[in-house]
Design a protein around this motif. Structure first.
Motif, PDB file in Angstrom:
ATOM      1  N   ASN A 191       7.558  10.747  16.641  1.00  0.00           N
ATOM      2  CA  ASN A 191       7.599  10.073  17.938  1.00  0.00           C
ATOM      3  C   ASN A 191       6.442  10.464  18.856  1.00  0.00           C
ATOM      4  O   ASN A 191       6.515  10.256  20.073  1.00  0.00           O
ATOM      5  CB  ASN A 191       8.941  10.352  18.616  1.00  0.00           C
ATOM      6  CG  ASN A 191      10.096   9.637  17.940  1.00  0.00           C
ATOM      7  OD1 ASN A 191      10.405   8.489  18.262  1.00  0.00           O
ATOM      8  ND2 ASN A 191      10.735  10.299  16.980  1.00  0.00           N
ATOM      9  N   ALA A 192       5.380  11.009  18.274  1.00  0.00           N
ATOM     10  CA  ALA A 192       4.163  11.338  19.018  1.00  0.00           C
ATOM     11  C   ALA A 192       4.440  12.290  20.187  1.00  0.00           C
ATOM     12  O   ALA A 192       3.878  12.151  21.277  1.00  0.00           O
ATOM     13  CB  ALA A 192       3.470  10.075  19.519  1.00  0.00           C
ATOM     14  N   ILE A 193       5.329  13.271  19.972  1.00  0.00           N
ATOM     15  CA  ILE A 193       5.633  14.296  20.961  1.00  0.00           C
ATOM     16  C   ILE A 193       5.021  15.609  20.483  1.00  0.00           C
ATOM     17  O   ILE A 193       5.341  16.082  19.389  1.00  0.00           O
ATOM     18  CB  ILE A 193       7.159  14.447  21.158  1.00  0.00           C
ATOM     19  CG1 ILE A 193       7.786  13.133  21.617  1.00  0.00           C
ATOM     20  CG2 ILE A 193       7.462  15.573  22.149  1.00  0.00           C
ATOM     21  CD1 ILE A 193       9.313  13.145  21.616  1.00  0.00           C
ATOM     22  N   GLN A 194       4.137  16.188  21.280  1.00  0.00           N
ATOM     23  CA  GLN A 194       3.472  17.428  20.882  1.00  0.00           C
ATOM     24  C   GLN A 194       4.463  18.595  20.923  1.00  0.00           C
ATOM     25  O   GLN A 194       5.201  18.751  21.892  1.00  0.00           O
ATOM     26  CB  GLN A 194       2.312  17.720  21.830  1.00  0.00           C
ATOM     27  CG  GLN A 194       1.574  19.013  21.540  1.00  0.00           C
ATOM     28  CD  GLN A 194       0.836  18.985  20.225  1.00  0.00           C
ATOM     29  OE1 GLN A 194       0.018  18.116  19.994  1.00  0.00           O
ATOM     30  NE2 GLN A 194       1.136  19.934  19.353  1.00  0.00           N
ATOM     31  N   VAL A 195       4.480  19.393  19.872  1.00  0.00           N
ATOM     32  CA  VAL A 195       5.334  20.577  19.822  1.00  0.00           C
ATOM     33  C   VAL A 195       4.567  21.781  20.359  1.00  0.00           C
ATOM     34  O   VAL A 195       3.498  22.131  19.848  1.00  0.00           O
ATOM     35  CB  VAL A 195       5.814  20.866  18.388  1.00  0.00           C
ATOM     36  CG1 VAL A 195       6.562  22.202  18.334  1.00  0.00           C
ATOM     37  CG2 VAL A 195       6.711  19.738  17.900  1.00  0.00           C
ATOM     38  N   GLU A 196       5.103  22.391  21.423  1.00  0.00           N
ATOM     39  CA  GLU A 196       4.567  23.643  21.943  1.00  0.00           C
ATOM     40  C   GLU A 196       5.470  24.768  21.454  1.00  0.00           C
ATOM     41  O   GLU A 196       6.698  24.681  21.561  1.00  0.00           O
ATOM     42  CB  GLU A 196       4.540  23.627  23.469  1.00  0.00           C
ATOM     43  CG  GLU A 196       3.632  22.557  24.055  1.00  0.00           C
ATOM     44  CD  GLU A 196       3.444  22.741  25.549  1.00  0.00           C
ATOM     45  OE1 GLU A 196       4.226  23.504  26.158  1.00  0.00           O
ATOM     46  OE2 GLU A 196       2.531  22.124  26.105  1.00  0.00           O
ATOM     47  N   ALA A 197       4.865  25.827  20.929  1.00  0.00           N
ATOM     48  CA  ALA A 197       5.623  26.906  20.298  1.00  0.00           C
ATOM     49  C   ALA A 197       5.647  28.145  21.170  1.00  0.00           C
ATOM     50  O   ALA A 197       4.629  28.828  21.323  1.00  0.00           O
ATOM     51  CB  ALA A 197       5.010  27.231  18.938  1.00  0.00           C
ATOM     52  N   TYR A 198       6.821  28.448  21.758  1.00  0.00           N
ATOM     53  CA  TYR A 198       6.909  29.720  22.470  1.00  0.00           C
ATOM     54  C   TYR A 198       7.462  30.798  21.539  1.00  0.00           C
ATOM     55  O   TYR A 198       8.048  30.507  20.505  1.00  0.00           O
ATOM     56  CB  TYR A 198       7.693  29.610  23.779  1.00  0.00           C
ATOM     57  CG  TYR A 198       9.172  29.348  23.725  1.00  0.00           C
ATOM     58  CD1 TYR A 198      10.078  30.349  23.416  1.00  0.00           C
ATOM     59  CD2 TYR A 198       9.690  28.092  24.056  1.00  0.00           C
ATOM     60  CE1 TYR A 198      11.449  30.129  23.417  1.00  0.00           C
ATOM     61  CE2 TYR A 198      11.060  27.850  24.065  1.00  0.00           C
ATOM     62  CZ  TYR A 198      11.935  28.875  23.748  1.00  0.00           C
ATOM     63  OH  TYR A 198      13.297  28.645  23.750  1.00  0.00           O
TER      64      TYR A 198
END
Length: 287
Positions: A191-198
């Motif tokens: 869905n073209a959502i960027q994953v940010e990894a904390y």
């Protein structure tokens, strides 16, 4: 108030959608969770000196002001630093929640933020809707350049389709080799959502892990922290390493000097423990 276009000079950037096209954001961000205000400012200044050009703060962290002060004191152009903050709770109406968002923008003191996220889905369907509509208003009023979410599961993202005019550009989740969040990661990719990894460094718990040490040994100049950050980068995530130690801040910025091969990645991928590997309570399944 129109925000200027960014002119980032970085080793790596990624494009994210914007209401008026696309904007660039750095592939690594600097996290400031649990960084006390006075220490936060010093750490941000060190990170900016080391080449970081993205800082991730939040209302809940209570250090938004110090992040803004660090950027101003650094002498780096505002347009070259990517600032993220997060909305913690709904205030009872879209108008009141919008004002709470603007308060964060004023607290940071840089004119606008680049990315504003909903911090958690835990306020329920109506609270989530109220917060998202407030963020859409903030976007249209120029207080932020992009909007997204944090700790959202598939059902929360699907729910948004019933009321969101602008889809989220990012979902910030706990994501590291022990907690790889594969279902939500796959959904975000589709869905073209960027994953940010904390928590990409797993809070230092793997610095003596034999698998991590073995991979680091094969890359003679790489440290365990850099291995974990590099794993995130090669999966297309945006890692947000956090440290208040100047030496570690500098070390974490060095993940571009090598590349993990397919066997390295396979080994790291095999470490996944699913939710059992999570460091913080997961909200992705909350109602």
């Amino acid at each position: 108030m129109a925000a200027p276009e960014q002119r980032l000079t970085l080793q790596s950037t990624v494009e994210i959608p914007h209401s008026r096209g696309t904007i660039l954001r750095p592939r690594i961000g600097f996290g400031v969770y649990q960084s006390p205000p006075d220490i936060c400012k010093k750490s941000c200044l060190e990170a900016l000196r080391c080449g970081y050009r993205a800082i991730d703060t939040a209302q809940f962290y209570e250090n938004e002001k110090e992040v803004g002060e660090a950027v101003r004191e650094s002498g780096i152009l505002r347009s070259e630093v990517f600032i993220t903050t997060k909305l913690l709770l709904p205030e009872g109406s879209v108008e009141k929640t919008l004002e709470r968002c603007w308060r964060s923008v004023r607290e940071i003191g840089l004119g606008y933020v680049d990315l504003f996220l909903i911090h958690t889905p835990s306020s329920g369907p109506e609270g989530r809707r109220e917060m998202w509509l407030a963020l859409e208003n903030l976007l249209e009023e120029g207080g932020t350049r992009a909007i997204g979410v944090s700790n959202y599961g598939v059902k929360h993202l699907e729910e948004m389709k019933s009321y969101a005019t602008f889809p989220p550009v990012a979902n910030q989740i706990e994501c590291h080799v022990l907690c790889q969040q594969r279902p939500i990661v796959e959904y975000c990719r589709k869905n073209a959502i960027q994953v940010e990894a904390y928590c990409p460094l797993v809070r230092g718990t793997l610095m003596k892990n034999p698998t991590i040490l073995g991979i680091a040994a094969r890359h003679s100049t790489a440290t365990p922290s850099q291995i974990l950050i590099r794993w995130c980068l090669q999966h297309g995530f945006i890692p947000l390493p956090k440290s208040d130690n100047p030496q570690r801040i500098r070390e974490n910025a060095g993940a571009y000097s090598f590349e993990l091969d397919a066997s390295d990645m396979k080994l790291l991928d095999s470490m996944d423990l699913g939710v059992d590997g999570a460091l913080v309570p997961q909200n992705t399944d909350c109602p």
